[in-house]
Design a protein around this motif. Structure first.
Motif, PDB file in Angstrom:
ATOM      1  N   ARG A  83       0.834  -1.201   0.000  1.00  0.00           N
ATOM      2  CA  ARG A  83       0.000   0.000   0.000  1.00  0.00           C
ATOM      3  C   ARG A  83       0.875   1.261   0.000  1.00  0.00           C
ATOM      4  O   ARG A  83       0.537   2.264  -0.622  1.00  0.00           O
ATOM      5  CB  ARG A  83      -0.909  -0.001   1.226  1.00  0.00           C
ATOM      6  N   ALA A  84       1.990   1.182   0.702  1.00  0.00           N
ATOM      7  CA  ALA A  84       2.893   2.349   0.712  1.00  0.00           C
ATOM      8  C   ALA A  84       3.414   2.658  -0.679  1.00  0.00           C
ATOM      9  O   ALA A  84       3.578   3.822  -1.057  1.00  0.00           O
ATOM     10  CB  ALA A  84       4.044   2.097   1.675  1.00  0.00           C
ATOM     11  N   PHE A 133       1.824   2.073  -3.479  1.00  0.00           N
ATOM     12  CA  PHE A 133       0.727   2.640  -4.279  1.00  0.00           C
ATOM     13  C   PHE A 133       0.382   4.048  -3.805  1.00  0.00           C
ATOM     14  O   PHE A 133      -0.111   4.868  -4.590  1.00  0.00           O
ATOM     15  CB  PHE A 133      -0.513   1.721  -4.227  1.00  0.00           C
ATOM     16  N   ASP A 134       0.631   4.320  -2.515  1.00  0.00           N
ATOM     17  CA  ASP A 134       0.371   5.675  -2.029  1.00  0.00           C
ATOM     18  C   ASP A 134       1.459   6.652  -2.416  1.00  0.00           C
ATOM     19  O   ASP A 134       1.268   7.873  -2.365  1.00  0.00           O
ATOM     20  CB  ASP A 134       0.227   5.661  -0.501  1.00  0.00           C
ATOM     21  N   ASP A 135       2.635   6.126  -2.792  1.00  0.00           N
ATOM     22  CA  ASP A 135       3.787   6.975  -3.158  1.00  0.00           C
ATOM     23  C   ASP A 135       3.553   7.546  -4.543  1.00  0.00           C
ATOM     24  O   ASP A 135       3.260   6.808  -5.499  1.00  0.00           O
ATOM     25  CB  ASP A 135       5.064   6.143  -3.132  1.00  0.00           C
ATOM     26  N   ASP A 136       3.713   8.886  -4.670  1.00  0.00           N
ATOM     27  CA  ASP A 136       3.504   9.517  -5.976  1.00  0.00           C
ATOM     28  C   ASP A 136       4.761   9.518  -6.825  1.00  0.00           C
ATOM     29  O   ASP A 136       4.809  10.091  -7.919  1.00  0.00           O
ATOM     30  CB  ASP A 136       3.004  10.953  -5.798  1.00  0.00           C
ATOM     31  N   ALA A 162       7.742   4.797  -8.007  1.00  0.00           N
ATOM     32  CA  ALA A 162       7.570   4.393  -6.613  1.00  0.00           C
ATOM     33  C   ALA A 162       8.386   3.132  -6.392  1.00  0.00           C
ATOM     34  O   ALA A 162       8.116   2.096  -7.014  1.00  0.00           O
ATOM     35  CB  ALA A 162       6.090   4.147  -6.306  1.00  0.00           C
ATOM     36  N   ARG A 190       6.645  -0.384  -8.243  1.00  0.00           N
ATOM     37  CA  ARG A 190       5.243  -0.453  -8.675  1.00  0.00           C
ATOM     38  C   ARG A 190       5.164  -0.374 -10.180  1.00  0.00           C
ATOM     39  O   ARG A 190       5.771   0.504 -10.801  1.00  0.00           O
ATOM     40  CB  ARG A 190       4.453   0.701  -8.047  1.00  0.00           C
ATOM     41  N   ASP A 211      -1.213  -1.888 -11.701  1.00  0.00           N
ATOM     42  CA  ASP A 211      -1.530  -2.132 -10.298  1.00  0.00           C
ATOM     43  C   ASP A 211      -0.860  -3.404  -9.794  1.00  0.00           C
ATOM     44  O   ASP A 211      -1.422  -4.216  -9.071  1.00  0.00           O
ATOM     45  CB  ASP A 211      -3.051  -2.243 -10.077  1.00  0.00           C
TER      46      ASP A 211
END
Length: 460
Positions: free
Chosen positions: A93-94, A96-99, A111, A130, A134
Motif C-alpha cells: 500500500r505504501a 501505491f500511495d507513493d507519488d 515508486a 510499482r 496495479d
C-alpha cells in the motif's frame, strides 16, 4: 617509561602510529567495498524489476522474484521465492500511495522500495517497484555472498596489517639502531676517556646530521676541558714551584738562625730576610687567590664613573716615596674632563702592578698617561728603559711568565696576569710594546649614571 631504551620507545611510537593508520585504512576500505558492492547489487535488482513481468518472474529459478497485486497477493513467483509474499500488505500500500517524487537518479518519478530483511533465516536485500497495471514487482538477492566477501576482506586486511606492523617494527628498530650506533660509539669512547689520556676525542660520523654536529660540539667541549685541565696543571705546577723557592729560603734562614754562636747582627739580618720571604709568600698567596677567583666566579666589580686624572695622580702619589728612594721620577698626565667607567680599587691595583713593574725592571722617568680612544679609554705606563722584547711581549700577561725565566728571589710572574684579569673583568684588553704597557677599557657607563653598581665579569 624513562628506563625503556630509546630504540624501543621510538619503535613503539612508530608502530602505534602505523597501527592507527592501518586501522583507519582498513575501516575506510571496508566501508568503501561494502558500499560499492551494495550499489552494484542494487543496480542488478533495479534492472531486474524494471524489465520483469509475470513470465520472467516464473522463469527465475535460483533468484528471489515475485509479482504482487495491489492487495499484496502473489500473482507469480520464482521457485526460490515460494508462495509467501516477500512484502507485507502495508509495504504494498505504501508503494501505491507513493507519488514517485521521492526517487532520484534512475528511480526518479517511480515508486520504489529498497530494504534488507530476513527470509527463511537468511539476510536478503529486496528491491520493489510499482508497475503500471496495479502490480508490484519484487526482486531479492541473498547477502551471504556479500557478507562472505566482506569477511574475507577483513581477514585479509587483518593478516596484512599484522604483517605490515611486524615489518614496520623491524624496519623502525633497525633504522633507529643504525642511527644510534654512532652515539653508542661516542658513549663507549667517552667512558674510556680519563685524566691520564685527556687528548682522546669522540668518533664523529661522516654524515653532516644532528649526531655529527653533536659529536663536533662534544669534541669542542672536550678541547675546552682539556685546555682548562692543562692550564690548571700548569698553574698548580708553577704555583708549587714558586711557593717552594721562598719556603726553602725561609727554612734555610731559620736553620741558619738556629745555629749556635751567631751574633746579634747576624740574627737580625736572618730575621729580616725571613720576614721578606714571608711577605713574598703572602703576596704570592694573595695573587693566587685573585687569579683563582677570576677563573672560578669572575672578579666582582663596583664600577663607577672616575676622573682619569684623579685616578692616575692617586696611583702616582702612592708610589712616590718608593720612586724617590730609587731616584726615579713619576709623572701623571690626562686630558681635563676625561672619565672612565671602572672599579676604583681594581683599576688602581692594575695600574699599581704596572707601575711596580716599571720601577722594578725599567729605568728613568715613569709616565702614567690616559688618552681617549674610539672605543673608550687607554691607560698607559711608560718608562725610559729598554722594555720588553717582542718575544716576551706576546706572553707577558700569562701567569708565571717573566722576562728573566730564572726563578730566584724576584717576582712570581703574576703581576701582569692580574692586570690582564682585571682588564678582562671590565670588558677590556691589555697590550705591551717595548717599555710601554697599556690597559684599554671600553666606554661603558654604569646603570645609574655615576652611582656605584655591582658587576661580575669573567677574568682572563
Amino acid at each position: 617509561m624513562s628506563r625503556v631504551p630509546i630504540r624501543l620507545r621510538v619503535t613503539g611510537a612508530f608502530v602505534l602510529v602505523m597501527a592507527l593508520v592501518l586501522v583507519a585504512t582498513g575501516i575506510f576500505v571496508d566501508a568503501r567495498v561494502r558500499s560499492e558492492r551494495t550499489r552494484a547489487l542494487d543496480a542488478e535488482l533495479r534492472s531486474q524489476v524494471s524489465s520483469g513481468d509475470a513470465a520472467s518472474v516464473r522463469e527465475e529459478r535460483d533468484e528471489l522474484a515475485q509479482l504482487l497485486d495491489a492487495d499484496g497477493r502473489v500473482l507469480a513467483a520464482s521457485d526460490e521465492a515460494g508462495d509467501a509474499a516477500l512484502l507485507s500488505p502495508a509495504d504494498v500500500r505504501a508503494l501505491f500511495d507513493d507519488d514517485g517524487t521521492g526517487g532520484d537518479g534512475e528511480d526518479a518519478g517511480q515508486a520504489v522500495l529498497s530494504r534488507v530483511m530476513t527470509v527463511d533465516g537468511e539476510r536478503v536485500r529486496l528491491f520493489a517497484r510499482r508497475g503500471n497495471d496495479d502490480e508490484v514487482l519484487v526482486a531479492g538477492r541473498s547477502l551471504d555472498d556479500l557478507d562472505d566477501q566482506i569477511a574475507s576482506l577483513r581477514a585479509t586486511l587483518l593478516i596484512g596489517g599484522i604483517v605490515a606492523l611486524l615489518l614496520a617494527a623491524l624496519t623502525a628498530y633497525a633504522a633507529v639502531a643504525a642511527a644510534l650506533r654512532p652515539v653508542e660509539r661516542m658513549r663507549a669512547r667517552a667512558a674510556a676517556i680519563s685524566d691520564e689520556d685527556p687528548a682522546t676525542r669522540l668518533p664523529v660520523p661522516p654524515a653532516r646530521d644532528e649526531i655529527g654536529r653533536l659529536g663536533e660540539t662534544l669534541n669542542a667541549m672536550l678541547d675546552r676541558l682539556h685546555g682548562a685541565l692543562r692550564r690548571e696543571r700548569r698553574f698548580v705546577a708553577d704555583a708549587s714551584h714558586e711557593l717552594r723557592t721562598p719556603l726553602s729560603i725561609l727554612k734555610a734562614e731559620l736553620e741558619l738562625a738556629a745555629r749556635p754562636g751567631r751574633s746579634a747582627e747576624e740574627l737580625r739580618a736572618t730575621v729580616l730576610s725571613a720576614g721578606e720571604e714571608s711577605d713574598r709568600l703572602t703576596r704570592l698567596a694573595e695573587d693566587l687567590l685573585v687569579l683563582a677567583r677570576a677563573d672560578r666566579d669572575g672578579l666582582p666589580l663596583r664600577a663607577r664613573r672616575l676622573d682619569a686624572g684623579d685616578l692616575l695622580r692617586t696611583v702616582r702619589d702612592r708610589f712616590a716615596p718608593r720612586a724617590a728612594a730609587a731616584g726615579r721620577a713619576l709623572e701623571a698626565d690626562a686630558p681635563a674632563g676625561l672619565t672612565l667607567s671602572a672599579d676604583p680599587l681594581r683599576i688602581e691595583q692594575a695600574l699599581g702592578n704596572l707601575l711596580d713593574n716599571a720601577l722594578t725592571h725599567g729605568a728613568g722617568t715613569v709616565h702614567l698617561t690616559a688618552v681617549k680612544t674610539a672605543a673608550g679609554t687607554r691607560l698607559l705606563v711608560t718608562d725610559d728603559g729598554p722594555g720588553m722584547s717582542a718575544e716576551f711581549a706576546g706572553s707577558a700577561f700569562e701567569r708565571f711568565t717573566r722576562g728573566d725565566q730564572a726563578r730566584g728571589r724576584g717576582g712570581a710572574g703574576l703581576g701582569l696576569a692580574i692586570v690582564g684579569a682585571i682588564a678582562a673583568a671590565h670588558g677590556g684588553t691589555t697590550g705591551a710594546d717595548g717599555a710601554t704597557v697599556w690597559i684599554d677599557l671600553p666606554d661603558a657607563r654604569p646603570a645609574d649614571d655615576g652611582d656605584a653598581v655591582t658587576a661580575t665579569a669573567a677574568g682572563g
